[in-house]
Design an enzyme around this catalytic site. Structure first.
Site, PDB file in Angstrom:
ATOM      1  N   LEU A  25       0.890  -1.301  -0.084  1.00 32.30           N
ATOM      2  CA  LEU A  25       0.092  -0.129  -0.209  1.00 32.30           C
ATOM      3  C   LEU A  25       0.855   1.227  -0.056  1.00 32.30           C
ATOM      4  CD1 LEU A  25      -2.930  -0.780   2.493  1.00 32.30           C
ATOM      5  CD2 LEU A  25      -3.037  -0.804  -0.064  1.00 32.30           C
ATOM      6  N   SER A 154      -7.314   0.209  10.168  1.00 30.29           N
ATOM      7  CA  SER A 154      -7.834  -1.018   9.251  1.00 30.29           C
ATOM      8  C   SER A 154      -9.174  -1.195   9.740  1.00 30.29           C
ATOM      9  CB  SER A 154      -6.971  -2.249   9.610  1.00 30.29           C
ATOM     10  OG  SER A 154      -7.430  -3.394   9.091  1.00 30.29           O
ATOM     11  N   TYR A 167      -2.929  -6.439  16.557  1.00 28.70           N
ATOM     12  CA  TYR A 167      -3.194  -5.691  15.363  1.00 28.70           C
ATOM     13  C   TYR A 167      -4.566  -4.876  15.598  1.00 28.70           C
ATOM     14  CZ  TYR A 167      -3.539  -4.658  10.366  1.00 28.70           C
ATOM     15  OH  TYR A 167      -3.756  -3.986   9.269  1.00 28.70           O
ATOM     16  N   LYS A 171      -4.735  -1.023  15.562  1.00 28.01           N
ATOM     17  CA  LYS A 171      -5.465  -0.096  14.539  1.00 28.01           C
ATOM     18  C   LYS A 171      -6.596   0.637  15.152  1.00 28.01           C
ATOM     19  CE  LYS A 171      -3.295  -0.852  10.896  1.00 28.01           C
ATOM     20  NZ  LYS A 171      -2.336  -0.062  10.323  1.00 28.01           N
TER      21      LYS A 171
END
Length: 259
Positions: A25, A154, A167, A171
């Site tokens: 990305l 995310s 994670y 996020k």
């Protein structure tokens, strides 16, 4: 969608710093910004990869690559120094660097948890601290009228993913951090927004087992994964003057997943 989206001269020579810019990305975002008139400085832990990415983007006149560990505030400041020395200032900052260390909470080690939290949360905070300081100083000096920052969250920070307690937490934290810092710097016309990509067609998702991919696709009303260029186009909008009255926002890029 195979080619990077770009609107020629939309960014008019603005300077962007992108962490985690050697691939995925980050590189897709860099290509789109360059195609829209920006000059970019890429930071990444992969020395060979970030140098190759800068060359691919057009070389020293438009792109510079540097090794940067976003967990280290001094390293992030050094990345900013490179951007200022190479191109004279910083208009745009993309906090994109990230890692995964997936495991269920029963099996996840403290080290795996701390690594992900450090890279995502501390790394984003470091980027925000350096970028907002520079952008505010530029406004005070009269050399710039503002700045734009985009933080990569995310959809995992909204819904949580099995095996990603580290994670998903990081996020989700980026969303709160985005809103807090946006409130602090809005009076200087420094805008801070976040995006939450969903299932995007990258090397990481391509390596998933077929049955996992099919399950994820079944949850997406548009019936397909997103492309990196589609994420990059949203970033382009957020950092351009088209989004001049947008700050503290969180944009989901998911094909309708989890509406």
């Amino acid at each position: 969608m195979s080619a990077p989206i770009g609107i020629k001269d939309l960014l008019g020579g603005k300077v962007a710093v992108i962490t985690g810019g050697a691939q995925g990305l980050g590189l897709a975002i860099a290509k789109t910004l360059v195609n829209s008139g920006a000059k970019v400085v890429l930071g990444d832990m992969n020395a060979e990869g970030v140098a190759a990415a800068a060359t691919e983007l057009g070389g020293d006149s438009v792109a510079v690559g540097a090794v940067c560990n976003v967990v280290d505030l001094a390293a992030v400041q050094a990345l900013a120094d490179i951007a200022q020395e190479a191109f004279g200032g910083i208009d745009i900052w993309i906090n994109n660097a990230g890692i995964t260390r997936d495991a269920t909470i029963r099996k996840m080690t403290e080290e795996q948890f701390d690594q992900v939290i450090s890279v995502h949360l501390r790394g984003t905070w470091n980027g925000l601290k350096v970028a907002t300081g520079i952008m505010r100083a530029q406004v005070d000096a009269g050399t710039h009228t503002g700045g734009a920052i985009v933080n990569l969250s995310s959809i995992s920070g909204k819904v949580g993913n099995l095996g990603q307690s580290n994670y998903s937490a990081a996020k989700a934290g980026i969303v709160g951090m985005t809103k807090a810092v946006a409130k602090e710097v809005a009076f200087k016309n420094v805008r801070v927004n976040a995006i939450q990509p969903g299932f995007i067609n990258t090397a990481m998702t391509a390596a998933m087992p077929e049955h996992v991919i099919e399950k994820k696709l079944a949850e997406i009303p548009m019936g397909r994964p997103g492309e990196p260029e589609e994420v990059a186009s949203v970033v382009l909008f957020l950092v351009s003057d088209l989004a001049s009255y947008l700050t503290g926002s969180v944009t989901e890029i998911t094909g309708g997943r989890y509406m």
